[in-house]
Motif scaffolding. Structure first.
Motif, PDB file in Angstrom:
ATOM      1  N   UNK A 277       6.649   9.038  -1.257  1.00 14.40           N
ATOM      2  CA  UNK A 277       7.977   9.361  -1.782  1.00 14.40           C
ATOM      3  C   UNK A 277       8.151   8.690  -3.132  1.00 14.40           C
ATOM      4  N   UNK A 278       8.412   9.471  -4.157  1.00  5.68           N
ATOM      5  CA  UNK A 278       8.709   8.954  -5.490  1.00  5.68           C
ATOM      6  C   UNK A 278      10.193   9.192  -5.767  1.00  5.68           C
ATOM      7  N   UNK A 279      10.953   8.113  -5.896  1.00  5.25           N
ATOM      8  CA  UNK A 279      12.384   8.208  -6.165  1.00  5.25           C
ATOM      9  C   UNK A 279      12.603   8.027  -7.663  1.00  5.25           C
ATOM     10  N   UNK A 280      12.987   9.104  -8.338  1.00  5.79           N
ATOM     11  CA  UNK A 280      13.300   9.042  -9.764  1.00  5.79           C
ATOM     12  C   UNK A 280      14.756   8.581  -9.856  1.00  5.79           C
ATOM     13  N   UNK A 281      14.931   7.286  -9.949  1.00  9.00           N
ATOM     14  CA  UNK A 281      16.235   6.654  -9.796  1.00  9.00           C
ATOM     15  C   UNK A 281      17.249   7.241 -10.775  1.00  9.00           C
ATOM     16  N   UNK A 282      18.259   7.918 -10.233  1.00  4.38           N
ATOM     17  CA  UNK A 282      19.415   8.464 -10.956  1.00  4.38           C
ATOM     18  C   UNK A 282      19.232   9.885 -11.476  1.00  4.38           C
ATOM     19  N   UNK A 283      18.166  10.602 -11.097  1.00  5.30           N
ATOM     20  CA  UNK A 283      17.973  11.956 -11.625  1.00  5.30           C
ATOM     21  C   UNK A 283      18.823  12.970 -10.853  1.00  5.30           C
ATOM     22  N   UNK A 284      20.126  12.943 -11.111  1.00  5.95           N
ATOM     23  CA  UNK A 284      21.030  13.919 -10.515  1.00  5.95           C
ATOM     24  C   UNK A 284      20.881  15.279 -11.166  1.00  5.95           C
ATOM     25  N   UNK A 285      21.288  16.329 -10.413  1.00  4.77           N
ATOM     26  CA  UNK A 285      21.151  17.697 -10.945  1.00  4.77           C
ATOM     27  C   UNK A 285      22.440  18.503 -10.825  1.00  4.77           C
TER      28      UNK A 285
ATOM     29  N   UNK B   3       4.189   0.935 -14.666  1.00  7.25           N
ATOM     30  CA  UNK B   3       3.580   0.018 -13.715  1.00  7.25           C
ATOM     31  C   UNK B   3       3.725   0.550 -12.289  1.00  7.25           C
ATOM     32  N   UNK B   4       4.876   1.091 -11.969  1.00  8.40           N
ATOM     33  CA  UNK B   4       5.097   1.666 -10.647  1.00  8.40           C
ATOM     34  C   UNK B   4       4.193   2.854 -10.375  1.00  8.40           C
ATOM     35  N   UNK B   5       4.013   3.692 -11.381  1.00 14.53           N
ATOM     36  CA  UNK B   5       3.124   4.850 -11.237  1.00 14.53           C
ATOM     37  C   UNK B   5       1.682   4.392 -11.057  1.00 14.53           C
ATOM     38  N   UNK B   6       1.272   3.401 -11.840  1.00 17.00           N
ATOM     39  CA  UNK B   6      -0.100   2.879 -11.726  1.00 17.00           C
ATOM     40  C   UNK B   6      -0.347   2.291 -10.335  1.00 17.00           C
ATOM     41  N   UNK B   7       0.604   1.501  -9.841  1.00 12.56           N
ATOM     42  CA  UNK B   7       0.429   0.889  -8.522  1.00 12.56           C
ATOM     43  C   UNK B   7       0.389   1.955  -7.426  1.00 12.56           C
ATOM     44  N   UNK B   8       1.223   2.983  -7.576  1.00 11.74           N
ATOM     45  CA  UNK B   8       1.217   4.073  -6.594  1.00 11.74           C
ATOM     46  C   UNK B   8      -0.130   4.768  -6.575  1.00 11.74           C
ATOM     47  N   UNK B   9      -0.652   5.076  -7.756  1.00 14.99           N
ATOM     48  CA  UNK B   9      -1.937   5.774  -7.847  1.00 14.99           C
ATOM     49  C   UNK B   9      -3.067   4.922  -7.275  1.00 14.99           C
ATOM     50  N   UNK B  10      -3.026   3.625  -7.557  1.00 12.37           N
ATOM     51  CA  UNK B  10      -4.047   2.728  -7.000  1.00 12.37           C
ATOM     52  C   UNK B  10      -4.022   2.748  -5.471  1.00 12.37           C
TER      53      UNK B  10
ATOM     54  N   UNK C 269       4.224   5.547   1.669  1.00  9.27           N
ATOM     55  CA  UNK C 269       4.299   4.828   0.398  1.00  9.27           C
ATOM     56  C   UNK C 269       5.581   5.291  -0.279  1.00  9.27           C
ATOM     57  N   UNK C 270       6.472   4.372  -0.584  1.00  7.66           N
ATOM     58  CA  UNK C 270       7.748   4.724  -1.215  1.00  7.66           C
ATOM     59  C   UNK C 270       7.893   3.936  -2.505  1.00  7.66           C
ATOM     60  N   UNK C 271       8.086   4.655  -3.600  1.00  2.56           N
ATOM     61  CA  UNK C 271       8.159   4.047  -4.932  1.00  2.56           C
ATOM     62  C   UNK C 271       9.497   4.359  -5.580  1.00  2.56           C
ATOM     63  N   UNK C 272      10.157   3.334  -6.096  1.00  5.38           N
ATOM     64  CA  UNK C 272      11.372   3.521  -6.893  1.00  5.38           C
ATOM     65  C   UNK C 272      11.026   3.330  -8.367  1.00  5.38           C
TER      66      UNK C 272
END
Length: 392
Positions: free
Chosen positions: A8-16, A259-266, A276-279
């Motif tokens: 889960x990738x949470x794009x913090x605040x991406x309202x639509x 950094x969050x994207x890199x850690x997620x990919x690793x 795996x949940x990333x903010x």
């Protein structure tokens, strides 16, 4: 298909787009993504577009596709509020029946006095303010007296700012722990936040040593259920703070979206199983709150560029979910979060003829679906859309 891992990738605040009850929050007409697109040149997010983002929002630069790569939809928040904690808790399956308390006039004097007695010193501030503005207003007095700066915002937060040379970060964290223990019951704010800064008056800069101290979420959300079944539950970025480290087996702090994207990919390339949940907080913290559509778009573009590598790192039995926790429209009046729908995109290498999962009545539908996919039980709230997902 047997699912091994959900990411889960949470794009913090991406309202639509504003929710039907947005007027209760002063957020009529808010639309974080569209207003960014309308106010930057060359708006282009090709990978999110291919996953189906344009099939949710469908405006110039993000038109609907006949054959998107992922399932797509949008979710509305059932809980009252529009803050990070409320949004994330609901994503995991906890729906609040009342909002966290807020303090537009500052905290009650008796509460502040009790806090001061426990930390052994006076405080400065105690009013709603921008974090960057209040350290300029009170930073010099803070340096002269050693008193920490207390402030709040439209969110349910008790924020404590201190210069790192006056109150070192670890001491500030200790002070925040005292505040967290004090702020329960009717004053149970969603988060106590340590806000260290450095520099010389008036040129202060907040550092990366921020730390959030959240209330613990109620029992039985998706994190608890997955952990109880012996799976890995990995939190990247603010996830540890948001859930008060509850239901997690591993945590990784981050310094930035990259950094969050890199850690997620690793971690995708390691042998783990479960969640795996990333903010990714930069969207909200650096650009939404600072009314910076250009910066927000640049961060979105950088995230979009990272998606091919993330998708290539997925195994056939992995499912990727991209979503958000609230809005923070940089073109809406003020600097606060906005009450909006959030997108949800679901991808797996073996999805068959992806289509819409519709408008979900609660963020909790995501948590319910994840527990359903991993076969670990059911959360108290939300409806699973697992049966709408078809695999080859």
């Amino acid at each position: 298909m047997q699912v091994n891992r959900v990411i889960v990738l949470v794009l913090d605040s991406l309202g639509i787009g504003a929710l039907p009850d947005a007027s209760k929050y002063g957020d009529e007409g808010s639309n974080t993504l569209k207003h960014i697109a309308d106010n930057v040149s060359g708006f282009y997010l090709p990978n999110l577009h291919n996953l189906g983002l344009g099939n949710i929002v469908n405006f110039k630069g993000l038109e609907a596709l006949e054959d998107p790569l992922g399932y797509y939809g949008k979710m509305m928040e059932q809980s009252p509020g529009k803050d990070t904690t409320t949004g994330h808790w609901e994503l995991a399956g906890n729906v609040l029946d009342r909002p966290f308390p807020v303090y537009p006039e500052g905290f009650p004097s008796e509460l502040i006095e009790q806090f001061e007695n426990q930390i052994g010193k006076k405080t400065l501030g105690n009013y709603p303010a921008s974090g960057t503005a209040i350290i300029k207003e009170l930073g010099k007095e803070h340096e002269d007296t050693g008193y920490p700066i207390v402030y709040t915002s439209a969110d349910s937060v008790f924020q404590i700012a201190a210069h790192e040379e006056i109150i070192p970060p670890q001491k500030l964290y200790d002070i925040c722990e005292i505040a967290r223990e004090l702020l329960t019951g009717e004053h149970g704010v969603g988060r106590v936040i340590a806000r260290p800064f450095v520099g010389k008056f008036p040129d202060y800069t907040r550092t990366e040593n921020r730390r959030d101290f959240s209330l613990a979420p109620p029992e039985g959300n998706m994190l608890d259920l997955i952990k109880e079944q012996g799976y890995d539950v990995v939190g990247i970025g603010k996830v540890k703070d948001i859930y008060a480290n509850k239901g997690l087996t591993e945590t990784y702090p981050t310094k930035s979206n990259a950094d969050g994207i890199d850690k997620t990919t690793e971690l995708l390339n390691e042998n783990n199983q479960g969640l795996i949940m990333t903010n990714l907080v930069d969207f909200d913290m650096l650009y939404g709150h600072r009314n910076d559509p250009e910066g927000y778009y640049k961060a979105l573009f950088e995230f979009d560029n990272s998606l091919p590598n993330i998708l290539a790192s997925l195994n056939d039995d992995d499912i990727l979910i991209i979503t958000a926790d609230h809005g923070c429209d940089p073109l809406h009046p003020g600097t606060d979060h906005t009450r909006e729908y959030v997108p949800i995109l679901i991808y797996n290498h073996k999805l068959e003829n992806p289509t819409s999962i519709g408008t979900r009545s609660s963020f909790a539908d995501m948590g319910q679906t994840i527990t359903d996919l991993l076969n670990v039980g059911a959360t108290a709230h939300g409806s699973s859309f697992k049966d709408q997902l078809n695999f080859r």
